[in-house]
Write a protein that holds these residues in place. Structure first.
Motif, mmCIF file in Angstrom:
data_model
loop_
_atom_site.group_PDB
_atom_site.id
_atom_site.type_symbol
_atom_site.label_atom_id
_atom_site.label_comp_id
_atom_site.label_asym_id
_atom_site.label_seq_id
_atom_site.Cartn_x
_atom_site.Cartn_y
_atom_site.Cartn_z
ATOM 1 N N ILE A 70 32.028 1.028 34.690
ATOM 2 C CA ILE A 70 32.342 0.284 33.531
ATOM 3 C C ILE A 70 33.179 0.797 32.322
ATOM 4 O O ILE A 70 33.504 1.773 32.730
ATOM 5 C CB ILE A 70 30.797 -0.182 33.234
ATOM 6 C CG1 ILE A 70 29.851 1.257 32.823
ATOM 7 C CG2 ILE A 70 30.093 -1.052 34.012
ATOM 8 C CD1 ILE A 70 28.469 0.839 32.431
ATOM 9 N N ARG A 71 32.943 0.157 31.319
ATOM 10 C CA ARG A 71 33.748 0.961 30.057
ATOM 11 C C ARG A 71 33.169 2.084 29.705
ATOM 12 O O ARG A 71 32.091 2.555 29.755
ATOM 13 C CB ARG A 71 33.584 0.057 28.925
ATOM 14 C CG ARG A 71 33.890 -1.543 29.171
ATOM 15 C CD ARG A 71 33.949 -2.254 27.916
ATOM 16 N NE ARG A 71 32.688 -2.340 27.286
ATOM 17 C CZ ARG A 71 32.357 -2.545 25.995
ATOM 18 N NH1 ARG A 71 33.463 -3.203 25.014
ATOM 19 N NH2 ARG A 71 31.121 -2.492 25.376
ATOM 20 N N GLU A 72 33.899 3.015 29.416
ATOM 21 C CA GLU A 72 33.734 4.475 29.247
ATOM 22 C C GLU A 72 32.599 4.538 28.227
ATOM 23 O O GLU A 72 31.602 5.320 28.341
ATOM 24 C CB GLU A 72 34.846 5.211 29.000
ATOM 25 C CG GLU A 72 34.745 6.641 28.683
ATOM 26 C CD GLU A 72 35.882 7.504 28.476
ATOM 27 O OE1 GLU A 72 35.566 8.890 28.115
ATOM 28 O OE2 GLU A 72 37.068 6.999 28.474
ATOM 29 N N GLN A 73 32.641 3.719 26.938
ATOM 30 C CA GLN A 73 31.516 3.736 26.108
ATOM 31 C C GLN A 73 30.475 3.449 26.397
ATOM 32 O O GLN A 73 29.387 3.743 25.771
ATOM 33 C CB GLN A 73 32.187 2.955 24.884
ATOM 34 C CG GLN A 73 32.349 1.316 25.032
ATOM 35 C CD GLN A 73 34.011 1.185 25.227
ATOM 36 O OE1 GLN A 73 34.482 1.938 26.061
ATOM 37 N NE2 GLN A 73 34.484 0.164 24.880
ATOM 38 N N ASP A 74 30.244 2.590 27.643
ATOM 39 C CA ASP A 74 28.982 2.185 28.043
ATOM 40 C C ASP A 74 28.343 3.042 29.111
ATOM 41 O O ASP A 74 27.201 2.891 29.609
ATOM 42 C CB ASP A 74 28.995 0.879 28.461
ATOM 43 C CG ASP A 74 29.549 -0.284 27.535
ATOM 44 O OD1 ASP A 74 29.078 -0.104 26.365
ATOM 45 O OD2 ASP A 74 29.956 -1.192 27.905
ATOM 46 N N ARG A 75 28.866 4.245 29.530
ATOM 47 C CA ARG A 75 28.427 4.931 30.679
ATOM 48 C C ARG A 75 27.098 5.803 30.411
ATOM 49 O O ARG A 75 26.722 6.211 31.345
ATOM 50 C CB ARG A 75 29.785 5.855 31.271
ATOM 51 C CG ARG A 75 30.771 4.977 31.786
ATOM 52 C CD ARG A 75 31.932 5.837 32.105
ATOM 53 N NE ARG A 75 33.205 4.696 32.698
ATOM 54 C CZ ARG A 75 34.399 5.390 32.622
ATOM 55 N NH1 ARG A 75 34.661 6.522 32.637
ATOM 56 N NH2 ARG A 75 35.311 4.339 33.101
ATOM 57 N N GLU A 76 26.785 5.902 29.168
ATOM 58 C CA GLU A 76 25.424 6.605 28.882
ATOM 59 C C GLU A 76 24.400 5.677 28.435
ATOM 60 O O GLU A 76 23.531 6.132 28.058
ATOM 61 C CB GLU A 76 25.800 7.872 28.135
ATOM 62 C CG GLU A 76 26.499 9.003 28.558
ATOM 63 C CD GLU A 76 25.722 9.970 29.483
ATOM 64 O OE1 GLU A 76 24.445 9.618 29.393
ATOM 65 O OE2 GLU A 76 26.229 10.322 30.538
ATOM 66 N N ASN A 77 24.920 4.453 28.342
ATOM 67 C CA ASN A 77 23.907 3.362 27.796
ATOM 68 C C ASN A 77 23.009 2.836 28.992
ATOM 69 O O ASN A 77 23.257 1.975 29.550
ATOM 70 C CB ASN A 77 24.835 2.070 27.158
ATOM 71 C CG ASN A 77 23.957 1.011 26.499
ATOM 72 O OD1 ASN A 77 23.096 0.651 26.660
ATOM 73 N ND2 ASN A 77 24.718 0.567 25.269
ATOM 74 N N CYS A 82 20.832 0.551 28.500
ATOM 75 C CA CYS A 82 20.426 -0.855 28.405
ATOM 76 C C CYS A 82 21.467 -1.493 29.454
ATOM 77 O O CYS A 82 21.288 -2.601 30.037
ATOM 78 C CB CYS A 82 20.620 -1.416 27.114
ATOM 79 S SG CYS A 82 19.107 -0.961 25.947
ATOM 80 N N VAL A 83 22.630 -1.258 29.268
ATOM 81 C CA VAL A 83 23.815 -1.606 30.007
ATOM 82 C C VAL A 83 23.400 -1.396 31.638
ATOM 83 O O VAL A 83 23.480 -2.412 32.468
ATOM 84 C CB VAL A 83 25.148 -1.037 29.797
ATOM 85 C CG1 VAL A 83 26.291 -1.442 30.742
ATOM 86 C CG2 VAL A 83 25.536 -1.458 28.542
ATOM 87 N N HIS A 84 22.961 -0.380 31.981
ATOM 88 C CA HIS A 84 22.786 0.100 33.270
ATOM 89 C C HIS A 84 21.415 -0.907 33.819
ATOM 90 O O HIS A 84 21.362 -0.908 35.079
ATOM 91 C CB HIS A 84 22.488 1.584 33.641
ATOM 92 C CG HIS A 84 23.658 2.446 33.392
ATOM 93 N ND1 HIS A 84 24.487 2.730 32.130
ATOM 94 C CD2 HIS A 84 24.616 2.854 34.492
ATOM 95 C CE1 HIS A 84 25.566 3.298 32.405
ATOM 96 N NE2 HIS A 84 25.480 3.320 33.941
ATOM 97 N N CYS A 93 15.668 -3.098 24.802
ATOM 98 C CA CYS A 93 17.067 -3.581 25.026
ATOM 99 C C CYS A 93 17.101 -5.021 24.379
ATOM 100 O O CYS A 93 16.177 -5.854 24.658
ATOM 101 C CB CYS A 93 17.470 -3.567 26.557
ATOM 102 S SG CYS A 93 17.290 -1.931 27.395
#
Length: 424
Positions: free
Chosen positions: A385-392, A394-396, A424
């Motif tokens: 996924i987008r790099e800025q979401d890789r530690e998020n 809620c996205v996961h 979230c």
């Protein structure tokens, strides 16, 4: 006189008894032999993995690498016309092999022949059939030499992996491609999304890691793997070299193993050992399926309209003299789901699909040959996924799978998506 008569009578009685014993044994000999044959030829569909012994018998060793079907249990094999038409009839080596197998299937009337053992191609034969064979990379040449070898022996087995558990109705089997040195990745999976436990009241997770042997240049990890297998009871190790071009072989031997050891599995998740899977989300998705959709499930991130890459420097290089034509739509090999009800059909039809050097393309070919179309699921992100979401977290939490995550990220993400503090 009475004494002589008594001796004569006794002797006659003993002789008569002996003759009767011999006659009785002779009459019963065929029945005993028939029973022995029945015991030594197990049927995949009738064997209970829960009762399978840890130390394999002679017949079990044979069956662990090549399932044995009862005559009535084997369905006819039919390759979809759409798939056959998709493979051009030309001089490419793979194309010729495929259409030859199609002819073989037509001759048998759809009754599958057994393609067992190992029939390696000689260099002389390959040079004769592929004019530019000498220009192929060395590893590609090795793949071609062994592409008809489909039954390597299993070294480490888990015969009780799919033993029935009281109170559960379905099994979700995580089957993860790994390599001998990836212990840290395996351990992260065991401690997080691949932990064997019951979800809800109807689904139990089982996990196996699929391994080949290390090469001669790698450190010998045999003792460590033996200990790991005994400790966690989730390693499957076959006697072939673990390499990129052997991933298709790894896929194939897993199909055979699962068909024998887990014939009643409900769903299978195939993936890599460096993915992050959201097991609760997968459970919820499976629970939402109706019976018809569940029985034909083949889903993930779908690659469509793909074709062979001809640049020799690229990992997925496929020479034009080896294969011509488009690829079928297929689920990315990082992780995908399919129905356990399709396992037998996929295995049987794979006997007529020559090995291909890219494992997820090969699996897509098998499903296409069955007439099963892959279904796109946006929750599978095998290209990340987008790099800025890789530690998020809620996205996961809203995804079923992402690729790739290291062991530390996997542990952290799993902990965070289950935190009561997460909003979230």
């Amino acid at each position: 006189m009475p004494l002589r008569f008594t001796k004569t009578f006794t002797a006659m009685a003993l002789v008569s008894s002996f003759v009767l014993v011999i006659l009785y044994s002779f009459l019963n000999m065929p029945v005993t032999h028939s029973r022995r044959e029945a015991v030594e030829t197990p049927s995949v569909t009738n064997i209970s993995p829960a009762r399978a012994p840890t130390t394999a018998t002679t017949s079990e060793k044979r069956s662990s690498t090549q399932p044995v079907f009862s005559t009535t249990a084997v369905p006819l094999v039919t390759i979809s016309e759409a798939f056959i038409k998709n493979i051009p009839k030309n001089s490419a080596f793979w194309n010729r092999k495929f259409h030859s197998l199609v002819k073989e299937l037509a001759i048998t009337g759809g009754h599958p022949a057994r393609h067992t053992g190992c029939r390696p191609q000689t260099t002389e034969s390959l040079r004769m059939n592929i004019q530019d064979f000498n220009s192929y990379p060395e590893l590609y040449q090795e793949f071609l030499a062994g592409m008809d070898c489909r039954s390597p022996p299993i070294i480490i087995d888990q015969p009780d992996k799919c033993a029935p558990v009281s109170g559960t109705k379905q099994i979700l089997l995580f089957a993860l491609k790994s390599t001998p040195g990836h212990f840290e990745r395996r351990q992260a999976v065991r401690e997080t999304w691949g932990k064997e436990e019951v979800y809800g009241e109807s689904l139990i997770v089982k996990t196996v890691f699929l391994l080949g042997q290390t090469s001669g240049d790698d450190p010998n990890l045999d003792k460590l793997l033996t200990f790991e297998a005994q400790e966690f009871k989730d390693l499957l190790l076959w006697d072939f070299q673990d390499s990129f071009y052997n991933l298709t072989l790894k896929e194939h031997v897993f199909f055979k193993w699962a068909l024998y050891r887990c014939p009643n599995v409900s769903f299978i998740f195939k993936g890599d050992d460096d993915v992050f899977a959201n097991t609760p989300a997968i459970f919820n998705y499976l629970q939402s399926l109706d019976a018809d959709k569940a029985s034909k499930l083949y889903t993930g991130q779908i690659i469509s309209d793909a074709s062979p890459l001809r640049d020799v420097k690229i990992k997925y290089y496929v020479p034009e003299s080896f294969y011509e034509g488009p690829y079928p739509s297929y689920a990315g090999g990082g992780g995908f789901l399919f129905s356990g009800q399709l396992l037998k059909s996929v295995y049987l039809i794979s006997q007529y699909i020559p090995f291909f050097p890219i494992d997820d393309v090969y699996t897509g070919m098998c499903f296409k040959a069955l007439g099963i179309a892959p279904e796109k699921h946006i929750g599978f992100q095998t290209f990340d996924i987008r790099e800025q979401d890789r530690e998020n977290a809620c996205v996961h939490k809203g995804l079923l799978l992402v690729h790739r995550r290291n062991p530390q990220q996997t542990k952290r993400l799993w902990r965070n998506i289950h935190s009561p503090l997460l909003t979230c």
